[in-house]
Design an enzyme around this catalytic site. Sequence first.
Site, short mmCIF file in Angstrom:
data_model
loop_
_atom_site.label_atom_id
_atom_site.label_comp_id
_atom_site.label_asym_id
_atom_site.label_seq_id
_atom_site.Cartn_x
_atom_site.Cartn_y
_atom_site.Cartn_z
N GLY A 36 0.79 -1.22 0.00
CA GLY A 36 0.00 0.00 0.00
C GLY A 36 0.82 1.28 0.00
O GLY A 36 1.84 1.40 -0.68
N TYR A 186 -11.70 3.81 14.97
CA TYR A 186 -10.74 4.15 13.91
C TYR A 186 -10.64 5.66 13.76
O TYR A 186 -9.53 6.22 13.71
CB TYR A 186 -11.17 3.52 12.58
CG TYR A 186 -10.28 3.92 11.42
CD1 TYR A 186 -8.99 3.41 11.29
CD2 TYR A 186 -10.73 4.83 10.45
CE1 TYR A 186 -8.17 3.79 10.23
CE2 TYR A 186 -9.92 5.20 9.39
CZ TYR A 186 -8.64 4.69 9.29
OH TYR A 186 -7.83 5.08 8.25
#
Length: 319
Positions: A36, A186
């Site tokens: 990523g 998150y």
Amino acid sequence: MRDSMRHMKRPSQRWSAEQVPDQSGRVAVVTGANSGLGLETARALARKGAHVILAVRDEAKGHRAAGLISAESPDARPEVRRLDLADLDAVRGFADGLRAAHARLDVLVNNAGVMAPPRTLSAQGHEVQFAANHLGHFALTGLLLDLLAAGDDPRVVTVSSLNHRQGRLDFDDLSGELAYAPMGFYNQSKLANAVFGYELHRRLGEARSPVRSLLAHPGYSATGLSTSGTFGLVKLVFGRLLRPVAQPPEQGALPQLYAATAPEAESGRFIGPDGLGELRGAPKQVELIPRVTDPEAGRRLWSVSEELTGVRYAFQGAR
């Protein structure tokens, strides 16, 4: 804040990884560098001559990433070191090993993260998103600050997310014991990243340290973050339904690359994409929300982070 934003220097809207300055002789640590955004950041730095240290939880994946980098940049010698950011003992072990092998560090990119898993506790009993995304990077930065202070134009880049703007810091329930929502925690961890990066900037400035602290976010990028640990509706929405509109990771990595390398990137600035809603595009300076720059929030998060990690920062002034 808005008035000061008008006078900020803006990078070219066409800024790309090709514009990364020569990094020869520089040492860079990138967390989560096996895939990523982290891998793309490490690849770009290595192409420009940096000695890149891939800080990864899975060493096998790290070595595969190192092989990709070496194949693309034959002169690069990427270094793979294990780092589990959710385990503070592992963070200390990584820092000790790095200090034994390197006399200085020029760039630290706090990139790694986990997103919206079921409620899980770290080895030290902290909610795993807050532990891996924030506490591990807080501890790592503090433990490596002396190496950074010895670096050449040293920088810390902390990668947040657009989602930080939806977050709030619940200091009464950071572990999620009373109530836990995967995306809510998150968002909280990404807000903590932003508050930490800005508070670090403020404290470095007060100490007249040569280290710059910058923030970055990738917009909406197609990486494994939205699929590797998520479940249920979150995985469906972010991992499948919205994935076709996401930008590729090499584009999403540009804001953190700009923050890590551009000579004009100033400490305390937040770099994100220039497209609609900051979802995609070339890097530009974006606005910091009041919750990020609030001095009381910064002081409180710093104090709690010191208590939970046992890491106290030793700031060094300009040489």
